[in-house]
Design an enzyme around this catalytic site. Structure first.
Site, PDB file in Angstrom:
ATOM      1  N   TYR A   1       0.861  -1.189   0.000  1.00 22.57           N
ATOM      2  CA  TYR A   1       0.000   0.000   0.000  1.00 22.57           C
ATOM      3  C   TYR A   1       0.891   1.231   0.000  1.00 22.57           C
ATOM      4  O   TYR A   1       1.870   1.306   0.739  1.00 22.57           O
ATOM      5  CB  TYR A   1      -0.888  -0.002   1.249  1.00 22.57           C
ATOM      6  CG  TYR A   1      -1.688   1.274   1.424  1.00 22.57           C
ATOM      7  CD1 TYR A   1      -2.988   1.366   0.954  1.00 22.57           C
ATOM      8  CD2 TYR A   1      -1.120   2.392   2.050  1.00 22.57           C
ATOM      9  CE1 TYR A   1      -3.707   2.549   1.092  1.00 22.57           C
ATOM     10  CE2 TYR A   1      -1.838   3.568   2.181  1.00 22.57           C
ATOM     11  CZ  TYR A   1      -3.133   3.635   1.707  1.00 22.57           C
ATOM     12  OH  TYR A   1      -3.835   4.799   1.837  1.00 22.57           O
TER      13      TYR A   1
ATOM     14  N   GLU B   1      -3.783   7.390  -3.916  1.00 25.24           N
ATOM     15  CA  GLU B   1      -3.706   6.117  -3.184  1.00 25.24           C
ATOM     16  C   GLU B   1      -3.455   4.985  -4.165  1.00 25.24           C
ATOM     17  O   GLU B   1      -4.245   4.773  -5.084  1.00 25.24           O
ATOM     18  CB  GLU B   1      -5.014   5.891  -2.423  1.00 25.24           C
ATOM     19  CG  GLU B   1      -4.958   4.709  -1.490  1.00 25.24           C
ATOM     20  CD  GLU B   1      -6.249   4.542  -0.706  1.00 25.24           C
ATOM     21  OE1 GLU B   1      -7.319   4.389  -1.337  1.00 25.24           O
ATOM     22  OE2 GLU B   1      -6.199   4.578   0.532  1.00 25.24           O
TER      23      GLU B   1
END
Ligand code: ADP
Ligand code: MG
Length: 407
Positions: free
Chosen positions: A130, A218
């Protein structure tokens, strides 16, 4: 402003950030036509068909019309269950996905219709990480967050294992420094070429966020491939609306169909409107008074259905539009008009409210508190109409009255 994954990936690719190749499709034919070139360029016969909506969670999301079908589907070549090649499978998927409604954890129960697909090269994933850059309002700087727990909702990681989220604050004059990138790479367990590629990606992403005035980028997942490449498999981006004038190319990527129709209409009338989950519609002038009104409603036990600031220079027409937008929301069980007339005149508000009710009717309780410029005239306009209005003496009185009326 948000953009789609395929648009985000195009922007990233233009700035040297590694992404798989892909093509956008609005018809099954376009989706099928994408397969050949992608397979050829990628050297793998795996492609992925991805729903393009502004919400995340598509991989785990399901279609209303096809409860067994996910929003992201991996397609392999060869014969499976009588269906022959990747192209035939992509055609079948595209025919089913396009026009169907996808429900994910981020869309709400009603879901979002899928109007575009992204057909992308399948990537041989070794690890899913991530990585994000978001504007940290506490420091006024961009913050890079990274985690080994890619592919899952970061909110869940933050709740269950907050120590698995690594953070580096980015100095705007320096960008992400080498030592910070190295510290993140180490924390993510990257070594050798993967570490080198990972650090390069992080530094480029930090620069991207600064240059593009994003408030969120993101990448979930950022993947490490079996041959140690590092690339973005997903891309979610939000841009600072106030900086869009500096990025006309980004502003063009706006997809109005993905935006809340009420918020879009409000924008066209110059109203600041944000939909919320409660049941009391608010029509207020001035952002500060709107905030105070929402607080007061909460204090007396209610929940606001929206934030709505008609601004200082609103006309009867704008107020009418505002009132209509509020009454159209089925969650609204009562309306509180709270006006302090300074530049805004109370009679203009009163006329707008009366006009809107004349046009669309009113079947929920209405509490009006008017104060300030032309207040007597405003009250006379409301009294002279045959509106069923409860008037309030002040903000708290008004909030109490509307909360009671909706119980
Ligand atoms: P969402 O976050 O909306 O669920 P993603 O783009 O993250 O959508 O895709 C969900 C999952 O699908 C990813 O975590 C990844 O495991 C897989 N996936 C997505 N794109 C690819 C791709 N090009 N190749 C292989 N797997 C993919
Ligand atoms: Mg994702």
């Amino acid at each position: 402003m948000k953009i789609h994954e395929y648009q985000a990936k195009r922007l990233m690719a233009e700035r040297g950030l590694a992404v798989p190749e892909g093509r956008v499709a609005t018809t099954p034919e376009e989706a099928v036509a994408a397969v050949g070139p992608l397979v050829e360029a990628g050297g793998s016969s795996v492609v992925v068909v991805k729903s393009q909506i502004h919400a995340g969670g598509r991989g785990k999301g399901r279609f209303v019309e096809h409860p067994d079908l996910a929003g992201v589907n991996v397609v392999t070549d060869g014969v499976e269950g009588g269906v022959p090649s990747a192209e035939a499978k992509v055609r079948a998927l595209a025919e089913t996905m396009l026009g169907s409604t996808l429900v994910t954890v981020q869309t709400g129960e009603t879901g979002t219709p899928v109007r575009r697909l992204y057909v992308e090269q399948g990537v041989a994933i070794a690890r899913e990480l991530y990585l994000s850059v978001l504007l940290d309002r506490a420091t006024g700087r961009n913050l890079m967050m990274a985690s080994t727990e890619g592919g899952t909702e970061i909110e869940e990681v933050a709740d269950a294992t907050p120590e698995k989220i690594l953070r580096e604050t980015i100095d705007p004059a320096v960008g992400l420094a080498d030592f910070q990138a190295r510290r993140l790479a180490l924390g993510l367990g990257l070594a050798g070429d993967a570490a080198k590629n990972g650090m390069q990606f992080m530094k480029a992403l930090a620069a991207f966020a600064a240059e593009m005035d994003t408030d969120l980028v993101e990448i979930n997942p950022l993947v490490v491939t079996e041959d140690d490449r590092v690339l973005a498999l997903d891309g979610k981006m939000g841009f600072d609306d106030n900086a869009l004038f500096r990025h006309p190319g980004v502003a063009e990527l706006r997809d109005e169909a993905e935006e809340d129709p009420a918020e879009r209409e409000a924008g066209a009338y110059g109203l600041s409107f944000i939909k919320l989950d409660g049941s009391i519609g608010c029509l207020v002038n001035g952002a500060g008074l709107a905030m105070a009104t929402m607080d007061t409603i909460k204090q007396v036990g209610g929940e606001p259905a929206n934030f709505l600031d008609v601004g200082g220079g609103a006309t009867t027409e704008n107020v009418t539009a505002a009132f209509k937008i509020i009454t159209r929301d089925p969650n609204v069980k009562g309306i509180f008009v709270n006006i302090f007339g300074g530049i805004m005149k109370c009679d203009v508000i009163a006329e707008g409210v009366v006009e809107a009710v004349r046009q669309v009717g009113l079947d929920v309780p209405l509490v009006v508190r008017l104060e300030g410029t032309n207040v007597e005239l405003g009250k006379r306009i409301i009294d002279a109409s045959d509106l069923d209005v409860v008037s309030a003496d002040d903000m708290k009185d008004g909030a109490q009255k509307i909360v009671e009326a909706t119980r």
